[in-house]
Write a protein that holds these residues in place. Structure first.
Motif, mmCIF file in Angstrom:
data_model
loop_
_atom_site.group_PDB
_atom_site.id
_atom_site.type_symbol
_atom_site.label_atom_id
_atom_site.label_comp_id
_atom_site.label_asym_id
_atom_site.label_seq_id
_atom_site.Cartn_x
_atom_site.Cartn_y
_atom_site.Cartn_z
ATOM 1 N N HIS A 225 -4.736 -7.557 -9.175
ATOM 2 C CA HIS A 225 -3.325 -7.157 -9.180
ATOM 3 C C HIS A 225 -2.661 -7.506 -7.855
ATOM 4 O O HIS A 225 -1.556 -8.040 -7.828
ATOM 5 C CB HIS A 225 -3.183 -5.656 -9.444
ATOM 6 C CG HIS A 225 -1.742 -5.198 -9.425
ATOM 7 N ND1 HIS A 225 -1.132 -4.735 -8.282
ATOM 8 C CD2 HIS A 225 -0.792 -5.187 -10.392
ATOM 9 C CE1 HIS A 225 0.129 -4.435 -8.548
ATOM 10 N NE2 HIS A 225 0.362 -4.702 -9.819
ATOM 11 N N HIS A 226 -3.273 -7.185 -6.732
ATOM 12 C CA HIS A 226 -2.653 -7.519 -5.450
ATOM 13 C C HIS A 226 -3.694 -7.583 -4.343
ATOM 14 O O HIS A 226 -4.821 -7.103 -4.483
ATOM 15 C CB HIS A 226 -1.551 -6.529 -5.080
ATOM 16 C CG HIS A 226 -2.039 -5.122 -4.857
ATOM 17 N ND1 HIS A 226 -2.068 -4.174 -5.859
ATOM 18 C CD2 HIS A 226 -2.513 -4.499 -3.747
ATOM 19 C CE1 HIS A 226 -2.521 -3.031 -5.368
ATOM 20 N NE2 HIS A 226 -2.816 -3.202 -4.091
ATOM 21 N N ILE A 227 -3.272 -8.190 -3.253
ATOM 22 C CA ILE A 227 -4.023 -8.233 -2.003
ATOM 23 C C ILE A 227 -3.183 -7.452 -0.995
ATOM 24 O O ILE A 227 -1.959 -7.591 -0.989
ATOM 25 C CB ILE A 227 -4.197 -9.682 -1.514
ATOM 26 C CG1 ILE A 227 -4.855 -10.548 -2.598
ATOM 27 C CG2 ILE A 227 -4.995 -9.736 -0.209
ATOM 28 C CD1 ILE A 227 -4.643 -12.041 -2.368
ATOM 29 N N ALA A 228 -3.812 -6.652 -0.145
ATOM 30 C CA ALA A 228 -3.047 -5.824 0.796
ATOM 31 C C ALA A 228 -3.347 -6.183 2.242
ATOM 32 O O ALA A 228 -4.498 -6.437 2.601
ATOM 33 C CB ALA A 228 -3.363 -4.354 0.551
ATOM 34 N N TYR A 229 -2.284 -6.174 3.040
ATOM 35 C CA TYR A 229 -2.393 -6.347 4.495
ATOM 36 C C TYR A 229 -1.762 -5.139 5.163
ATOM 37 O O TYR A 229 -0.726 -4.644 4.709
ATOM 38 C CB TYR A 229 -1.685 -7.624 4.950
ATOM 39 C CG TYR A 229 -2.549 -8.853 4.777
ATOM 40 C CD1 TYR A 229 -3.250 -9.383 5.851
ATOM 41 C CD2 TYR A 229 -2.687 -9.450 3.539
ATOM 42 C CE1 TYR A 229 -4.063 -10.487 5.694
ATOM 43 C CE2 TYR A 229 -3.505 -10.563 3.374
ATOM 44 C CZ TYR A 229 -4.185 -11.078 4.453
ATOM 45 O OH TYR A 229 -4.997 -12.159 4.295
ATOM 46 N N GLU A 230 -2.385 -4.669 6.240
ATOM 47 C CA GLU A 230 -1.933 -3.451 6.899
ATOM 48 C C GLU A 230 -1.344 -3.734 8.272
ATOM 49 O O GLU A 230 -1.958 -4.445 9.084
ATOM 50 C CB GLU A 230 -3.099 -2.468 7.041
ATOM 51 C CG GLU A 230 -2.668 -1.125 7.613
ATOM 52 C CD GLU A 230 -3.766 -0.080 7.484
ATOM 53 O OE1 GLU A 230 -3.619 0.826 6.662
ATOM 54 O OE2 GLU A 230 -4.782 -0.204 8.192
#
Ligand SMILES: [Fe+2]
Length: 209
Positions: A90-95
């Motif tokens: 669904h998605h890739i996350a960056y913080e």
């Protein structure tokens, strides 16, 4: 003494038959029918630059790792018109380190014509989601607690999170305006999570059902 926060030294859980080594997440590999457009988008959004390129792809990074993202193309790779209902990512996350980094990024991307498809206060993070040129979702987030210990305690114990794990849709402009008026990160989270800065216009988390 074992430091449970250090990768690779977490003791095996009860019932494990052997020591489980915990490796770090290193990179993502995306197949794309539009290599050049994707390279440019990830350069603009995340600051990705190539450490290696060839006719069929590129190895990109935005930090000290040799690569964090591989983009690969071939004539047989096509878009999936039913992506939303297909199994898979669904998605890739960056913080980001804090709200100011995310809000600055939101403003910079808005000026470049790149707008999120959804924005949420998840309780544990505040997250703005963007679609790349292939329709993959990229989550840009900061931790509402400022550290992983606080948000880990929250996700494990919060009744609010248990009641609604997706969180509260928010208006990014309202969050940014509140910050500009002097609101603390904690205050922005409290107000946003309480529904005082609801999403306006298009908000689509791209999950069926
Ligand atoms: Fe996420």
């Amino acid at each position: 003494m074992t430091d449970a926060t250090q990768v690779g030294t977490v003791p095996a859980a009860e019932g494990d038959t052997g020591r489980v080594i915990h490796p770090r997440l290193h990179h993502v590999f995306l197949k794309t029918p539009r290599l050049e457009e994707m390279k440019e988008w990830y350069r603009v959004v995340l600051g990705m630059s190539p450490n290696f390129e060839w006719d069929d792809g590129a190895f990109l990074t935005n930090d000290e790792a040799n690569h964090r993202l591989v983009l690969f193309t071939s004539a047989q790779i096509a878009d999936d018109p039913d992506k939303i209902t297909r199994a898979g990512l669904h998605h890739i996350a960056y913080e980001y380190a804090d709200c100011d980094e995310l809000f600055d990024t939101w403003s910079r991307l808005k000026a470049a014509g790149i707008e999120p498809h959804a924005c949420l206060d998840h309780g544990l993070t505040t997250s703005f989601y963007y679609l790349d040129p292939d329709g993959n979702s990229l989550e840009l987030q900061y931790d509402n607690f400022g550290d992983w210990a606080g948000s880990t305690e929250f996700i494990r114990t919060s009744e609010d999170f248990r009641a609604e794990p997706i969180g509260q849709p928010v208006d990014p402009a309202a969050l940014v305006a509140a910050r500009a008026e002097g609101a603390s990160m904690e205050e922005i989270h409290r107000r946003a999570y309480a529904g005082e800065m609801p999403a306006t216009g298009d908000h689509d988390i791209r999950i069926p059902g």
